[in-house]
Enzyme design. Structure first.
Site, PDB file in Angstrom:
ATOM      1  N   CYS A 401       0.807  -1.216   0.000  1.00 44.81           N
ATOM      2  CA  CYS A 401       0.000   0.000   0.000  1.00 44.81           C
ATOM      3  C   CYS A 401       0.838   1.262   0.000  1.00 44.81           C
ATOM      4  O   CYS A 401       0.327   2.347  -0.262  1.00 44.81           O
ATOM      5  CB  CYS A 401      -0.954  -0.014   1.194  1.00 44.81           C
ATOM      6  SG  CYS A 401      -2.495  -0.847   0.804  1.00 44.81           S
ATOM      7  N   ASP A 432     -15.362   0.866   1.551  1.00 48.81           N
ATOM      8  CA  ASP A 432     -14.375  -0.193   1.370  1.00 48.81           C
ATOM      9  C   ASP A 432     -14.758  -1.164   0.266  1.00 48.81           C
ATOM     10  O   ASP A 432     -13.898  -1.699  -0.427  1.00 48.81           O
ATOM     11  CB  ASP A 432     -14.178  -0.948   2.690  1.00 48.81           C
ATOM     12  CG  ASP A 432     -13.550  -0.058   3.752  1.00 48.81           C
ATOM     13  OD1 ASP A 432     -12.451   0.466   3.504  1.00 48.81           O
ATOM     14  OD2 ASP A 432     -14.171   0.132   4.811  1.00 48.81           O
ATOM     15  N   ASP A 608     -11.274  -0.589   7.171  1.00 45.67           N
ATOM     16  CA  ASP A 608      -9.946  -1.172   7.366  1.00 45.67           C
ATOM     17  C   ASP A 608      -8.897  -0.105   7.077  1.00 45.67           C
ATOM     18  O   ASP A 608      -9.066   0.740   6.208  1.00 45.67           O
ATOM     19  CB  ASP A 608      -9.743  -2.424   6.509  1.00 45.67           C
ATOM     20  CG  ASP A 608      -9.745  -2.154   5.020  1.00 45.67           C
ATOM     21  OD1 ASP A 608     -10.540  -1.308   4.579  1.00 45.67           O
ATOM     22  OD2 ASP A 608      -8.981  -2.807   4.289  1.00 45.67           O
TER      23      ASP A 608
END
Length: 738
Positions: A401, A432, A608
């Protein structure tokens, strides 16, 4: 286009012993062109046995006696696979591993060391050292007056450790050395000097004692358990703690593999350190037996074999004549006395004194410095005109990421795209996962992926699957199907096949554990290993998502932050092996059990934590819910080493862009440069879940998460609703405090 030589041969180093660390250092200094180098070892730090007694005596700290194999492998350009060998498939040329797919090889080198000879199941063997050290640390922390520590084995290692333990332990704790002989094979002058040193230091000597049985009771009340060592002549020795410093044997899988061995089961090698039965296999150190030059098991041979092994592996790849290894018949023996002195011997010559210890200390430190003080790794530089160089991005880019496009440019791109409004999409871009209405109900839909962030393709596949499933979990659902898009770099065809298999096997193992079928995909050749997964899912109850925070909610995080900076440091050879291992363990963990806990404790909103960092994803939740929050930076759990690395100037590629989200927050009692604040913007891969939980349930929620092994914490509070006059498009003004 710039072309790089494709990798055409697999060279696998099995074990992180004293020979292999030299092979790795050599590969870093002179890269092996056309070779994919892989290091497989059970532990990512390897201890130097010559300094172990000094560490036990308190003369060296843990870092001084360990070589960081993760850092050394990165320097060498080698893949590091943390796994334990269980066997070899020599016909298929594969190393068989526990909890990991097999690894192919064209050339294999074994430097795993030996294993303790069969023991009665009571006490702790000193080898492997990585398993002995935690036991020793626990003993030092808990030992009580009147207890006794017994070491079985009167060789140089047993004598050094007995002296070291005597120095380290309180005077009212007994230390006894038990053996059938003292320092066999050493000159009489060495034996007499060290016998005197043992007696003067207070070590009890029990000689001509062969241990035939060990009895153990469980202890009663305040009395600890006792070990009773018995010999065939009826004598016995009682001890509270027992350590074995006895002989070693070969790992049983060596002989079972079909390799030629000596009578002891060690790999039989010729004068080139090559297997006498399989020319594609080399071996060095204690696991090897020099059939034409038999020698005792001693670390000095592994050290001397290292340069020859490294050169012969190069030559074997290039199909050039090999170089013979000649084992010396005599070598310098240096035995520390744990009091600032040491005994030296070579053949019949013997010396003792403080100067000998200084000599030994200098030799040991010089050896370790070769693998701890690595030269700076060269970075690729763009060939740009001077006028453009200031605008060039950092050339060492993060994976995972940390390689995402920043939040602001992404937001601008999405705003420029044509509007898409469809009645069957109840939740779309911004959460998400999308919620799409289909004939059977609601369908969750998401896609994620990135280029490789770790050396091990199997582990990379696992982490990518966890990360991709997190989007569905954060919506309050579970996966129902997955599609894969994999890219594999150009190599020999068999190597590309092996890489793709390991990658997909890692993903499928995680998908299977969560009952998610892989229903198809696409593969391609590219510059780097990468994997993307499209996940469909179904809700397990009411949809959650980012909206829904209420004033008074507690903000709960179930995983520590810091994966971005640790991975960035690993790329630069700056992260410690233990720090990297903790980050990988966190990423290779499912958030599915945490979702169940959050649902059981009145969760109102969930997301998340991934590429935009904790602060970026919290800001998204606050905007979606139209609320403000107070975040406590000091309460946010962090991975070991993350704050240290940020303070040292290491950061992920995405860090500076993520820190723009801090502009939406007021800081109280803390500065923007504080590592605790900067960690809030660290991009996470396979990060934790951030939940808004009813305040009354927050402590119970955290306790249950911790019982499951999560490093969970309440990190803040939702304080109030944003006034309507502020406008829905304005970012809520929240705060960060210590």
């Amino acid at each position: 286009m710039q072309q790089h030589a494709p990798r055409l041969r697999d060279l696998v180093l099995l074990g992180g012993g004293h020979s292999h660390v030299q092979v790795l250092k050599s590969a870093g200094m002179r890269p092996l062109t056309g070779v994919r180098l892989t290091l497989i070892c059970r532990e990512v730090e390897t201890p130097y046995s010559g300094m172990l007694p000094g560490h036990v005596a308190g003369l060296y700290d843990r870092a001084q006696i360990h070589i960081d194999l993760a850092r050394l492998a990165r320097f060498a350009g080698a893949r590091l696979l943390a796994a334990e060998a269980t066997g070899l498939d020599l016909e298929g040329r594969q190393v068989l591993l526990g909890q990991h797919p097999p690894v192919r090889f064209d050339l294999l080198s074994i430097n795993t060391g030996a294993v303790p000879a069969e023991l009665p199941g009571v006490g702790t063997p000193v080898k492997p050292i990585g398993r002995f050290l935690p036991r020793w640390d626990a003993l030092r922390a808990s030992v009580r007056s009147g207890e006794r520590v017994a070491l079985v084995g009167g060789g140089a290692g047993g004598v050094e450790l007995a002296l070291a333990m005597r120095r380290a332990l309180p005077a009212d704790v007994g230390v006894v050395l038990v053996s059938d002989s003292l320092l066999p094979g050493h000159p009489g002058g060495v034996v007499s000097r060290l016998r005197r040193a043992l007696q003067v230091s207070g070590v009890e000597l029990v000689m001509q004692f062969r241990v035939d049985a060990v009895d153990c009771d469980s202890g009663q009340g305040e009395r600890p358990a006792r070990r009773l060592l018995r010999s065939s002549d009826g004598r016995s020795v009682s001890a509270t703690h027992l350590f074995w410093v006895t002989g070693v044997t070969a790992p049983p899988w060596i002989a079972a593999s079909g390799l030629a061995t000596d009578p002891g089961g060690f790999v039989a090698v010729d004068r080139y350190l090559r297997s006498t039965s399989h020319p594609c296999v080399f071996a060095a150190g204690d696991v090897a037996a020099l059939v034409h030059q038999p020698r005792p098991k001693a670390g000095v041979y592994a050290v001397r074999e290292g340069p020859v092994l490294g050169e012969n592996l190069r030559r074997a790849v290039a199909q050039r004549p090999l170089r013979p290894f000649r084992a010396q018949r005599r070598f310098l023996s240096l035995i520390g006395m744990a009091d600032g002195r040491a005994v030296a011997s070579r053949g019949p010559l013997v010396a003792q004194g403080a100067w000998v210890w200084r000599w030994k200390d200098r030799i040991d430190r010089r050896f370790m410095a070769r693998f701890q003080d690595l030269p700076e790794m060269a970075r690729a530089e763009f060939d740009l005109p001077a006028a453009l160089r200031a605008e060039a991005p950092e050339t060492m880019r993060c994976g995972g990421c940390g390689a995402k496009l920043g939040a602001d440019p992404l937001r601008r791109v999405l705003a420029r795209l044509p509007q898409q409004r469809y009645p069957n999409v109840s939740v779309g871009i911004g959460d998400d996962a999308a919620v799409v209405q289909v004939a059977g109900g609601a369908l969750l839909l998401t896609v994620d992926g990135f280029r490789s962030l770790v050396d091990d393709p199997y582990l990379f596949g696992r982490i990518t699957a966890h990360h991709s499933l997190n989007d569905v979990i954060a919506m309050g659902g579970h996966g129902t199907a997955a599609l894969a898009l994999a890219t594999v770099p150009l190599m020999a065809e068999s190597m590309m096949e092996d890489e793709l298999y390991a990658l997909l096997r890692g993903a499928v193992d995680v998908l299977n554990a969560q009952g998610v079928p892989r229903v198809g995909g696409h593969s391609a050749e590219g510059a780097e290993l990468s994997l993307g997964l499209t996940i469909t899912g179904a809700l397990d109850g009411p949809a959650l998502g980012k909206a829904g925070l209420r004033a008074g909610d507690a903000l709960v995080l179930n995983k520590p932050v810091g994966t971005g900076v640790i991975l960035a440091a690993h790329m630069r050879g700056l992260a410690g092996a233990a720090e990297l291992a903790a980050a990988l363990e966190s990423m290779d963990r499912s958030n599915a059990p945490a979702l169940t806990v959050f649902r059981d404790h009145d969760v109102h909103a969930l997301t998340d934590v991934t590429g935009f960092g904790l602060i970026g994803h919290l800001a998204e939740m606050l905007r979606a819910g139209g609320v403000r929050a107070q975040l406590r930076a000091g309460a946010v759990p962090a991975l070991p080493g993350a704050a240290r690395l940020l303070a040292a100037g290491v950061a992920s590629s995405l860090q500076s862009n993520n820190e723009l989200a801090l502009q939406d927050f007021e800081l109280h009692g803390v500065l923007p440069a504080d590592p605790r604040v900067r960690l809030l913007a660290d991009p996470q891969t396979s990060g934790g879940l951030l939940a808004g939980v009813a305040a009354a349930r927050a402590d119970a929620c955290v306790a249950e998460l911790r019982a499951l092994g999560f490093d969970a914490a309440v990190i803040g509070t939702v304080v109030d609703v944003v006034p309507a006059a502020a406008g829905a498009a304005d970012a809520p003004l929240s705060s960060v405090a210590v």
